[in-house]
Design a protein around this motif. Structure first.
Motif, PDB file in Angstrom:
ATOM      1  N   PRO A  40       5.636  77.900  43.941  1.00  0.00           N
ATOM      2  CA  PRO A  40       4.923  77.846  42.660  1.00  0.00           C
ATOM      3  C   PRO A  40       3.866  78.927  42.480  1.00  0.00           C
ATOM      4  O   PRO A  40       3.590  79.332  41.363  1.00  0.00           O
ATOM      5  N   CYS A  41       3.250  79.424  43.568  1.00  0.00           N
ATOM      6  CA  CYS A  41       2.222  80.455  43.370  1.00  0.00           C
ATOM      7  C   CYS A  41       2.813  81.849  43.530  1.00  0.00           C
ATOM      8  O   CYS A  41       2.078  82.834  43.622  1.00  0.00           O
ATOM      9  N   GLY A  42       4.139  81.924  43.591  1.00  0.00           N
ATOM     10  CA  GLY A  42       4.787  83.231  43.688  1.00  0.00           C
ATOM     11  C   GLY A  42       4.721  83.802  45.098  1.00  0.00           C
ATOM     12  O   GLY A  42       4.878  84.998  45.280  1.00  0.00           O
ATOM     13  N   ARG A  46      -1.280  80.520  48.245  1.00  0.00           N
ATOM     14  CA  ARG A  46      -2.378  79.787  47.603  1.00  0.00           C
ATOM     15  C   ARG A  46      -2.087  78.305  47.391  1.00  0.00           C
ATOM     16  O   ARG A  46      -2.969  77.481  47.456  1.00  0.00           O
ATOM     17  N   CYS A  47      -0.806  77.982  47.067  1.00  0.00           N
ATOM     18  CA  CYS A  47      -0.533  76.625  46.599  1.00  0.00           C
ATOM     19  C   CYS A  47      -0.163  75.662  47.720  1.00  0.00           C
ATOM     20  O   CYS A  47      -0.302  74.451  47.584  1.00  0.00           O
ATOM     21  N   GLY A  48       0.313  76.171  48.845  1.00  0.00           N
ATOM     22  CA  GLY A  48       0.684  75.300  49.957  1.00  0.00           C
ATOM     23  C   GLY A  48       1.927  74.471  49.692  1.00  0.00           C
ATOM     24  O   GLY A  48       2.187  73.505  50.407  1.00  0.00           O
ATOM     25  N   ARG A  49       2.707  74.824  48.706  1.00  0.00           N
ATOM     26  CA  ARG A  49       3.845  73.967  48.344  1.00  0.00           C
ATOM     27  C   ARG A  49       5.178  74.476  48.924  1.00  0.00           C
ATOM     28  O   ARG A  49       6.199  73.869  48.703  1.00  0.00           O
ATOM     29  N   CYS A  50       5.151  75.601  49.660  1.00  0.00           N
ATOM     30  CA  CYS A  50       6.409  76.111  50.215  1.00  0.00           C
ATOM     31  C   CYS A  50       6.509  75.716  51.690  1.00  0.00           C
ATOM     32  O   CYS A  50       7.085  76.421  52.502  1.00  0.00           O
ATOM     33  N   ILE A  51       5.975  74.561  52.011  1.00  0.00           N
ATOM     34  CA  ILE A  51       5.830  74.150  53.398  1.00  0.00           C
ATOM     35  C   ILE A  51       7.185  73.864  54.053  1.00  0.00           C
ATOM     36  O   ILE A  51       8.084  73.314  53.422  1.00  0.00           O
TER      37      ILE A  51
HETATM   38  S1  FES Z   1       4.484  79.770  47.628  1.00  0.00           S
HETATM   39 FE1  FES Z   1       2.508  79.089  47.356  1.00  0.00          FE
HETATM   40  S2  FES Z   1       1.783  79.004  49.373  1.00  0.00           S
HETATM   41 FE2  FES Z   1       3.780  79.723  49.620  1.00  0.00          FE
END
Ligand code: FES
Length: 646
Positions: A40-42, A46-51
């Motif tokens: 989501p943050c490209g 930053r977003c921590g959502r590609c865990i």
């Molecule tokens: S894509 Fe947002 S932290 Fe990896």
């Protein structure tokens, strides 16, 4: 460089493996293996959502931001920030799914053909029948020469052009039709005609002159792409479809997407993703009317400047860097093949003109369809979407600005957010005594999530009933089991799992509230500052026109209560729905409207809000419900005192 095997195990236990060199990012390896990991943050960390969870092997984490020590101990890593240094096995947790649904009737707009539409005059493409003189030993004129002669003698067109691709097929087509052909021509229109023509399509025989001739009007939103399939002969919209922009998985806002294009192959991937969305919509729309996408001969495309750059594969990097310039605000006419659309290869593709990096063709098209450019009185136009673009003015002057609001009001970036389709909670009322909500769900079934209008309604009700304080906090001492401590801090349960479609509780968390407040504060700060810049008092505005696909369903009272819209009499608000696709539709039908959009772009004065700290100050002042300065919201102030005294 050594190659390593990375084996991915998915949530459903399926495995897939790929060979990559040392130093490859886990996210890149996943892409090569066809494994979906949302970014989501490209990919900025930053977003921590590609865990992902590394279960075996050597990796190096460049950043561990947003990961706790215990996460690291369990092998978790950010796919966008972790490189492979040996053979690796990784588990991909279930991905947050953005539901992919086609538009419902609710999203469809009512459209009537403009009374000024005249296929034979305002349209720039037209279908013509041509009768070519067959060749003989006495007349060995080439095929193209015969076609040119026919255009000249039958239609008075003295200058015509054709692509190499069509030229290669021409001899077969004219002979198959026994020298009778149907041509679709694109003509340069103006008051003087006929101007030069370009052959867009050539078919054998004489196709019924009044059978549909297909065009598309497209709005590429950062969150949603909307496509209208139009019969250019009658001017009627025959299908309306919408879908989440496929680029969302690589960044939820324009900045994240631009950052993503900076990675190797990132620009190509972004282009492929949006083309995939548009071509998928095209296919669906064409199936509805039993047409082929290849029959589409004209497309007009609106979208913010970043979306247009990414669609065309033009580097967008400078859009986010001072002094924030685009490569092009007014792209030249393209063909279907050049644009990568699955329409006729020689179709006309017209990306409408924008103004600046953050005021694109979605706004110029929106201004046209809202009628702001011809208004006598000063009018405010707001596009409530991922980018909060604002235009203030009338037929004599237009000023504009933009601010990044984020996609929260479009249902993205909010845990249980969703688009306004069946199953979305669209309105909420909360009992101030019991904190029990009553909800209204689109379609009337069990709820699946909350759409933009539902989120606005929910915030306003939570504020008025004290479940939310003016700072946007959910007090922990509320006497209701619906207010509890959740995974992301305090949260309010809007629907218990037993009542929902998914079986899971639908909640709004403190983090969601914060995202929504940021979005509303950015939008409010944008239009108030714009008015201040031209010394105009917002309370004197004649009308407030709201564009944006979900704008139509906003409850004005509640939007004012949370401080998203200014506190002026309700009758001044007008909700127009997706003004961008509507403007693209007008430009598709009428060359004069296309000219008007260009004029709007040329005469709009863009005001850069990030030039000093005033935007930040205005934004911070609006990070309250409704605002730190309650005197700006007299009706809300009265409602709040009434609810606290009752
Ligand atoms: S894509 Fe947002 S932290 Fe990896």
């Amino acid at each position: 460089m050594a190659n390593h095997t990375i084996t991915f195990t998915l949530a459903d236990s399926a495995t897939t493996a790929v060979q990559v060199p040392t130093g490859t990012l886990v996210a890149e390896a996943a892409r090569q293996a066809g494994v979906e990991i949302g970014q989501p943050c490209g990919g900025q960390g930053r977003c921590g959502r590609c865990i992902v969870q590394v279960t075996e092997g050597a990796v190096r984490r460049r950043s561990t931001l947003r990961l706790a020590n215990e996460d690291l101990e369990q092998g978790f890593a950010l796919a966008c920030q972790t490189v492979i240094e040996g053979d690796v096995a990784a588990f991909i947790p279930p991905q947050e799914k953005i539901e992919r649904r086609l538009t419902t009737d609710r999203v469809a707009a009512e459209v009537s053909v403009p009374p000024t539409y005249d296929y034979s005059y305002t349209q720039t493409v037209r279908r013509v029948h041509l009768n070519l003189k067959p060749p003989s030993t006495d007349d060995q004129t080439d095929d193209w020469g015969r076609l040119e002669t026919s255009l000249r003698t039958q239609l008075g067109i003295n200058a015509a052009s054709i692509s190499l691709g069509l030229m290669q097929k021409m001899s077969t087509i004219v002979r198959e039709g026994k020298w009778r052909v149907t041509a679709v021509l694109a003509v340069d229109r103006g008051e003087q005609e006929p101007g030069p023509a370009r052959i867009v399509m050539l078919q054998p025989g004489h196709v019924d002159e009044y059978s549909p001739l297909w065009g598309i009007a497209v709005d590429i939103g950062t969150t949603t792409v909307t496509l209208w399939l139009v019969d250019l002969v009658s001017g009627q919209v025959r299908a309306q479809v919408a879908e989440y922009n496929g680029q969302i998985a690589r960044g939820e806002d324009v900045i994240s997407r631009i950052v993503f294009t900076g990675k190797a192959g990132g620009g190509d991937e972004m282009r492929a993703l949006v083309l995939g969305t548009i071509n998928g919509l095209l296919d669906t729309a064409c199936k509805r009317v039993k047409a082929s996408p290849q029959e589409v001969v004209k497309a007009t495309i609106a979208g913010n400047s970043t979306m247009i750059h990414l669609l065309l594969g033009i580097p967008a990097g400078n859009i986010r860097l001072s002094p924030f310039v685009t490569v092009v605000n007014q792209p030249p006419l393209l063909t279907g093949a050049e644009a990568g659309l699955a329409i006729a290869p020689d179709a006309i593709v017209d990306c409408l003109p924008g103004v600046a990096s953050y005021v694109g063709a979605d706004i110029t098209a929106g201004v046209l369809s809202s009628g702001l450019n011809t208004a006598e009185e000063v009018t405010l136009f707001l596009d409530v979407g991922t980018n909060g673009e604002t235009v203030l003015g009338n037929r004599d002057w237009l000023v504009t600005c933009a601010c990044s609001a984020g996609p929260a009001f479009e249902g993205a970036g909010v845990i249980h957010g969703m688009r306004a389709t069946a199953g979305a909670i669209e309105e909420v009322w909360i009992n101030s005594g019991t904190c029990e909500p009553v909800i209204r769900v689109i379609g009337g079934g069990k709820p699946k999530g909350i759409c933009g209008s539902g989120l606005i309604s929910l915030l306003a009700e939570m504020l008025l009933t004290g479940i939310l304080d003016k700072g946007g906090n959910i007090p922990k001492d509320a006497a209701s089991e619906r207010v509890r401590e959740g995974e992301h801090g305090p949260e309010y349960v809007v629907a218990w799992g037993a009542e929902t479609e998914t079986g899971q509780d639908i909640v709004i968390s403190h983090v969601d509230v914060d995202n929504l407040m940021r979005a509303k504060a950015a939008i409010y700060a944008g239009f108030t500052l714009l008015a201040e810049q031209v010394d105009f008092k917002l309370e004197d505005v004649h009308k407030i026109l709201i564009g944006g696909s979900f704008g139509k369903y906003i409850n004005v009272e509640k939007a004012v209560q949370i401080g998203l819209l200014p506190d002026v009499p309700w009758e001044r608000f007008e909700f127009l729905g997706n003004t961008s696709v509507r403007g693209a539709y007008h430009a598709l039908l009428d060359w004069r409207e296309r000219e008007n959009i260009k004029q709007i772009a040329d005469r709009m004065t863009y005001i850069e809000l990030s030039a000093d700290n005033t935007f930040y100050d205005a934004f911070m002042s609006a990070m309250f419900l409704p605002h730190t300065d309650l005197s700006r919201f007299p009706s809300v102030s009265a409602a709040l005192s009434k609810s606290s005294s009752s």
